[in-house]
Design a protein around this motif. Structure first.
Motif, PDB file in Angstrom:
ATOM      1  N   UNK A   1      32.591  41.923  34.384  1.00 44.09           N
ATOM      2  CA  UNK A   1      33.584  41.839  33.313  1.00 44.09           C
ATOM      3  C   UNK A   1      33.759  43.183  32.613  1.00 44.09           C
ATOM      4  N   UNK A   2      32.635  43.853  32.341  1.00 42.44           N
ATOM      5  CA  UNK A   2      32.704  45.155  31.662  1.00 42.44           C
ATOM      6  C   UNK A   2      33.384  46.185  32.550  1.00 42.44           C
ATOM      7  N   UNK A   3      33.068  46.179  33.833  1.00 41.49           N
ATOM      8  CA  UNK A   3      33.678  47.153  34.742  1.00 41.49           C
ATOM      9  C   UNK A   3      35.181  46.922  34.868  1.00 41.49           C
ATOM     10  N   UNK A   4      35.601  45.654  34.928  1.00 41.63           N
ATOM     11  CA  UNK A   4      37.039  45.358  34.995  1.00 41.63           C
ATOM     12  C   UNK A   4      37.744  45.774  33.710  1.00 41.63           C
ATOM     13  N   UNK A   5      37.125  45.445  32.590  1.00 43.73           N
ATOM     14  CA  UNK A   5      37.715  45.818  31.302  1.00 43.73           C
ATOM     15  C   UNK A   5      37.829  47.336  31.182  1.00 43.73           C
ATOM     16  N   UNK A   6      36.792  48.053  31.564  1.00 44.55           N
ATOM     17  CA  UNK A   6      36.794  49.514  31.486  1.00 44.55           C
ATOM     18  C   UNK A   6      37.870  50.100  32.389  1.00 44.55           C
ATOM     19  N   UNK A   7      37.933  49.620  33.624  1.00 50.81           N
ATOM     20  CA  UNK A   7      38.881  50.178  34.597  1.00 50.81           C
ATOM     21  C   UNK A   7      40.317  49.932  34.151  1.00 50.81           C
ATOM     22  N   UNK A   8      40.631  48.690  33.756  1.00 53.63           N
ATOM     23  CA  UNK A   8      42.003  48.357  33.365  1.00 53.63           C
ATOM     24  C   UNK A   8      42.398  49.118  32.104  1.00 53.63           C
TER      25      UNK A   8
ATOM     26  N   UNK B   1      53.643  51.490  39.273  1.00 59.96           N
ATOM     27  CA  UNK B   1      53.321  50.640  40.421  1.00 59.96           C
ATOM     28  C   UNK B   1      51.847  50.760  40.782  1.00 59.96           C
ATOM     29  N   UNK B   2      51.331  51.984  40.790  1.00 59.14           N
ATOM     30  CA  UNK B   2      49.923  52.211  41.103  1.00 59.14           C
ATOM     31  C   UNK B   2      49.021  51.511  40.093  1.00 59.14           C
ATOM     32  N   UNK B   3      49.381  51.601  38.812  1.00 55.21           N
ATOM     33  CA  UNK B   3      48.588  50.961  37.761  1.00 55.21           C
ATOM     34  C   UNK B   3      48.565  49.447  37.935  1.00 55.21           C
ATOM     35  N   UNK B   4      49.718  48.859  38.192  1.00 56.95           N
ATOM     36  CA  UNK B   4      49.792  47.402  38.363  1.00 56.95           C
ATOM     37  C   UNK B   4      48.989  46.949  39.576  1.00 56.95           C
ATOM     38  N   UNK B   5      49.154  47.659  40.692  1.00 54.56           N
ATOM     39  CA  UNK B   5      48.447  47.281  41.918  1.00 54.56           C
ATOM     40  C   UNK B   5      46.931  47.401  41.756  1.00 54.56           C
ATOM     41  N   UNK B   6      46.477  48.478  41.126  1.00 53.75           N
ATOM     42  CA  UNK B   6      45.037  48.647  40.953  1.00 53.75           C
ATOM     43  C   UNK B   6      44.461  47.635  39.955  1.00 53.75           C
ATOM     44  N   UNK B   7      45.257  47.249  38.957  1.00 53.51           N
ATOM     45  CA  UNK B   7      44.803  46.207  38.028  1.00 53.51           C
ATOM     46  C   UNK B   7      44.670  44.866  38.732  1.00 53.51           C
ATOM     47  N   UNK B   8      45.462  44.646  39.776  1.00 48.04           N
ATOM     48  CA  UNK B   8      45.339  43.423  40.573  1.00 48.04           C
ATOM     49  C   UNK B   8      44.149  43.526  41.521  1.00 48.04           C
ATOM     50  N   UNK B   9      44.006  44.684  42.147  1.00 42.74           N
ATOM     51  CA  UNK B   9      42.933  44.885  43.122  1.00 42.74           C
ATOM     52  C   UNK B   9      41.559  44.704  42.504  1.00 42.74           C
ATOM     53  N   UNK B  10      41.392  45.132  41.260  1.00 38.90           N
ATOM     54  CA  UNK B  10      40.078  45.091  40.620  1.00 38.90           C
ATOM     55  C   UNK B  10      39.578  43.655  40.432  1.00 38.90           C
ATOM     56  N   UNK B  11      40.467  42.664  40.537  1.00 38.69           N
ATOM     57  CA  UNK B  11      40.061  41.269  40.389  1.00 38.69           C
ATOM     58  C   UNK B  11      39.663  40.632  41.723  1.00 38.69           C
ATOM     59  N   UNK B  12      39.759  41.380  42.811  1.00 42.84           N
ATOM     60  CA  UNK B  12      39.301  40.864  44.095  1.00 42.84           C
ATOM     61  C   UNK B  12      37.776  40.786  44.103  1.00 42.84           C
ATOM     62  N   UNK B  13      37.276  39.886  44.925  1.00 41.58           N
ATOM     63  CA  UNK B  13      35.824  39.743  45.057  1.00 41.58           C
ATOM     64  C   UNK B  13      35.257  40.961  45.769  1.00 41.58           C
ATOM     65  N   UNK B  14      34.325  41.643  45.127  1.00 44.51           N
ATOM     66  CA  UNK B  14      33.770  42.867  45.691  1.00 44.51           C
ATOM     67  C   UNK B  14      32.344  43.048  45.201  1.00 44.51           C
ATOM     68  N   UNK B  15      31.534  43.761  45.965  1.00 44.11           N
ATOM     69  CA  UNK B  15      30.150  44.015  45.524  1.00 44.11           C
ATOM     70  C   UNK B  15      30.109  44.792  44.217  1.00 44.11           C
ATOM     71  N   UNK B  16      28.981  44.695  43.535  1.00 45.87           N
ATOM     72  CA  UNK B  16      28.842  45.338  42.230  1.00 45.87           C
ATOM     73  C   UNK B  16      28.925  46.856  42.345  1.00 45.87           C
ATOM     74  N   UNK B  17      28.403  47.415  43.452  1.00 44.94           N
ATOM     75  CA  UNK B  17      28.432  48.873  43.581  1.00 44.94           C
ATOM     76  C   UNK B  17      29.862  49.387  43.747  1.00 44.94           C
ATOM     77  N   UNK B  18      30.772  48.545  44.248  1.00 46.69           N
ATOM     78  CA  UNK B  18      32.179  48.950  44.353  1.00 46.69           C
ATOM     79  C   UNK B  18      32.804  49.041  42.965  1.00 46.69           C
ATOM     80  N   UNK B  19      32.419  48.120  42.076  1.00 42.78           N
ATOM     81  CA  UNK B  19      32.886  48.200  40.695  1.00 42.78           C
ATOM     82  C   UNK B  19      32.426  49.500  40.037  1.00 42.78           C
ATOM     83  N   UNK B  20      31.173  49.865  40.287  1.00 45.40           N
ATOM     84  CA  UNK B  20      30.668  51.120  39.726  1.00 45.40           C
ATOM     85  C   UNK B  20      31.408  52.324  40.314  1.00 45.40           C
TER      86      UNK B  20
END
Length: 257
Positions: free
Chosen positions: A109-116, A23-42
């Protein structure tokens, strides 16, 4: 020889209930696609890397990052095709190579790919295949889906290991195995692929037997030898797996506000 994705350990994430981890994995994979500043991705990249270091240690973490490098390099190489409009960051004469907007898009894109990739890998490396399948069944998913996933988790790592051993044995037949040369072509891989295909065909009976033992095609209810624990521990872990993404979304909303 490793024929399983699971890596034994006693970390906090290893002890976390596998249902809560899914559940945590699915939710965080969804959250990472929300609009957020670049420093949050880092920040997410840093957090998931720290989680990996505490769960599977440095060597495995570096190995996982190494596996992601080809896709990351591919994204960087296609950066000039991203967002042609906007301010030019790098140009050659009148041709714009990289724009500021394009660079930002590639970083996201790279940060999302890395995180997921990392969080899904951690799920497989910190949970046994048996526990993952039992967790999926507890979510009342179809037996056919769980059965296919069971076979994939069981035989794909084994087949990958077999392919590696076949390739090594083919290399050792060369006059100078240590001087195989940098010139590699697809034709040189044909003997390896042929041997791997033979092994795959020979494993059909084993796969069919595995399907039969898992009750494929039977109408009777299937029994389970192993079960996952419930109770207060499960409730606590499920609550944590939901609260963490919720806190992240609330913080993200506060940043936008």
């Amino acid at each position: 020889m490793q024929i399983n994705t699971y890596i034994a350990g006693s970390s906090l994430y290893h002890r976390f209930d596998v249902r809560a981890k899914i559940i945590f994995t699915i939710l965080m994979c969804i959250v990472v696609f929300f609009d957020m500043p670049l420093y949050v991705h880092y920040a997410l990249i840093l957090l998931i890397t720290l989680l990996s270091l505490t769960t599977v240690k440095l060597k495995v973490t570096l190995h996982n990052i190494k596996l992601m490098l080809p896709v990351t390099i591919f994204m960087v190489l296609f950066m000039p095709l991203q967002e042609r409009g906007g301010s030019a960051l790098l140009s050659y004469k009148s041709f714009t190579i990289i724009t500021t907007e394009g660079l930002n898009i590639v970083q996201v894109l790279i940060s999302r790919f890395y995180f997921i990739s990392m969080i899904c890998t951690l799920l497989l490396e910190s949970s046994t295949s048996r526990d993952i399948l039992l967790a999926l069944k507890s979510f009342h998913l179809p037996d056919s889906f769980c059965m296919v996933l069971s076979l994939a988790l069981r035989f794909i790592p084994s087949f990958a290991s077999t392919f590696t051993r076949i390739k090594d044995s083919q290399r050792l037949r060369l006059p100078n195995p240590d001087e195989e040369g940098e010139k590699k072509s697809f034709t040189k891989l044909i003997p390896t692929f042929t041997s791997a295909l033979v092994v795959a065909l020979k494993s059909i009976n084993t796969t069919a037997a595995a399907l039969d033992l898992r009750g494929y095609g039977r109408s009777k209810n299937k029994t389970e030898f192993y079960t996952l624990e419930g109770g207060k521990k499960l409730f606590t872990h499920l609550a944590i797996s939901i609260i963490i993404p919720a806190i992240f979304l609330i913080t993200l909303e506060a940043l936008h506000g």
